[in-house]
Write a protein that holds these residues in place. Structure first.
Motif, short mmCIF file in Angstrom:
data_model
loop_
_atom_site.label_atom_id
_atom_site.label_comp_id
_atom_site.label_asym_id
_atom_site.label_seq_id
_atom_site.Cartn_x
_atom_site.Cartn_y
_atom_site.Cartn_z
N ARG A 111 75.27 -11.25 7.43
CA ARG A 111 74.17 -12.03 7.76
C ARG A 111 74.04 -12.22 8.91
O ARG A 111 75.09 -13.34 9.22
CB ARG A 111 73.89 -13.23 6.73
N ALA A 112 73.04 -12.25 9.47
CA ALA A 112 73.05 -12.80 11.24
C ALA A 112 71.95 -13.25 11.16
O ALA A 112 70.17 -13.76 10.16
CB ALA A 112 72.51 -11.07 12.48
N TYR A 113 71.23 -14.05 12.01
CA TYR A 113 70.72 -14.98 12.60
C TYR A 113 70.15 -15.73 13.60
O TYR A 113 70.26 -14.84 14.99
CB TYR A 113 71.05 -16.55 12.05
N LEU A 114 69.01 -15.01 13.75
CA LEU A 114 67.81 -14.55 14.98
C LEU A 114 66.67 -15.35 15.29
O LEU A 114 65.94 -16.11 14.10
CB LEU A 114 67.22 -13.54 14.81
N SER A 115 67.14 -16.78 16.18
CA SER A 115 66.46 -17.72 16.45
C SER A 115 65.46 -17.32 18.00
O SER A 115 66.88 -17.08 18.83
CB SER A 115 67.63 -19.05 16.91
N VAL A 116 64.71 -18.18 18.13
CA VAL A 116 63.99 -17.84 19.45
C VAL A 116 64.19 -19.39 19.84
O VAL A 116 63.44 -20.59 19.77
CB VAL A 116 62.53 -17.68 18.64
N LYS A 117 63.57 -19.26 21.26
CA LYS A 117 63.19 -20.67 22.20
C LYS A 117 62.20 -21.47 20.87
O LYS A 117 60.72 -21.03 21.50
CB LYS A 117 63.27 -20.84 24.03
N GLY A 118 62.34 -22.74 20.78
CA GLY A 118 60.89 -23.32 20.32
C GLY A 118 60.65 -22.57 18.61
O GLY A 118 60.02 -23.48 18.09
N GLY A 119 61.37 -22.19 18.31
CA GLY A 119 61.77 -21.81 17.08
C GLY A 119 60.35 -20.87 16.52
O GLY A 119 58.98 -20.86 17.71
N PHE A 120 60.09 -19.50 15.51
CA PHE A 120 59.33 -18.96 15.38
C PHE A 120 58.50 -20.15 14.81
O PHE A 120 58.37 -21.14 14.16
CB PHE A 120 59.78 -17.72 14.09
#
Length: 307
Positions: A111-120
């Motif tokens: 399982r991988a986790y993709l986070s984005v600046k500020g959150g989705f």
């Protein structure tokens, strides 16, 4: 200002740290199967700890960026590529409009986790965006749907990027096979021989494992208890059903159950277990509550120190 889903993969879900305070009405918590990886994703980007991320199981998941931003990848290495160039996890990356981010198949972990600046940007349901498919709650639609082709994952526009990576000593060892267990109050319902069998045996992860629980195959463990009155199920509870094959209940577990329990895996141990694929072999090792608390405090201190 979004990612557009090009290929949905086997299972990609919006998750935050979980939907807490609703088990009395039968709703489980949901949340990331690997909490350590999830927390590092937000820490790398200076996001709030509960900012929504995408949990990608196994891979085959492809996104197209429609605006500039920064992302962080944590958890398993799913052979992820950015514009066809392999990028390893546990780092941040700059994303430009038109970039293609693709998760392929596991190199190690699950399982991988993709986070984005500020959150989705997703609308919470009962205070959380955590997706629980079985209960049809949370996620992008609020109805527990996994991500589908054409879905649009919104985020805030960002031009500033800072390259960061998780300290090597803080990265979990997904090759670890020993899963720590805190003994439960029903532990003494198992004979000394059955306890010894449980802690000395290898257990193989069953293909029937999922976010609700990991089913294990190995030496059967039995107890004289024919059953117990149904009671609340804690995260990581290790149920021993009639066939003697342990089931470790995880994020999407049911709220109550009536099988005897050997104990509970820790949060960190549960994260390691959740990165094991069907056919992988693990063992259990007993630890005290004090040891589990020290492990937890160490992890949380690392996040606090980073921030």
């Amino acid at each position: 200002m979004a990612f557009k889903v090009i290929k949905p993969g086997l299972l990609a879900l919006v998750q935050d740290l979980g939907r807490h305070g609703h088990m009395s009405i039968g709703l489980t918590t949901g949340g990331p199967m690997d909490e350590v990886a999830f927390r590092w994703g937000n820490a790398l980007l200076d996001n709030e700890p509960n900012s929504p991320q995408i949990e990608v199981t196994f891979g085959m998941f492809t996104l197209e960026a429609q605006a500039n931003t920064s992302i962080a990848l944590t958890g398993a290495d799913l052979g992820t590529t950015l514009n066809d160039k392999h990028i390893p996890p546990w780092q941040t990356y700059a994303i430009k409009k038109g970039d293609i981010l693709a998760f392929h198949q596991p190199v190690w972990g699950l399982r991988a986790y993709l986070s984005v600046k500020g959150g989705f940007l997703c609308e919470p349901t009962l205070g959380s965006v955590a997706t629980v498919m079985r209960e049809k709650i949370g996620g992008l639609t609020g109805k527990g749907d996994k991500l589908q082709k054409g879905d649009v994952l919104r985020y805030s526009l960002g031009h500033h990027h800072e390259r960061r990576s998780v300290p090597r000593l803080a990265i979990p060892n997904y090759g670890q096979t020993e899963i720590p267990v805190i003994l439960g109050y029903q532990y003494k319902a198992f004979s000394p021989l059955e306890r010894a069998n449980f802690f000395s045996s290898d257990y193989k992860v069953s293909p029937n494992s999922d976010r609700m629980g990991y089913r294990l195959e190995g030496k059967a463990v039995h107890t004289d208890l024919k059953g117990i009155i149904s009671e609340g199920i804690a995260y990581g509870a290790i149920q021993i059903p009639k066939d003697g094959q342990p089931i470790v209940l995880l994020r999407d577990r049911q709220s109550i159950g009536g099988y005897p329990k050997m104990g509970c895996v820790t949060r960190v141990g549960g994260g390691i277990l959740a990165q094991q694929k069907p056919g992988d072999v693990i063992q259990f090792t007993p630890i005290t509550v004090d040891q589990a608390e020290q492990e937890r405090h160490l992890q949380m201190a690392r996040f606090a120190q980073w921030r």
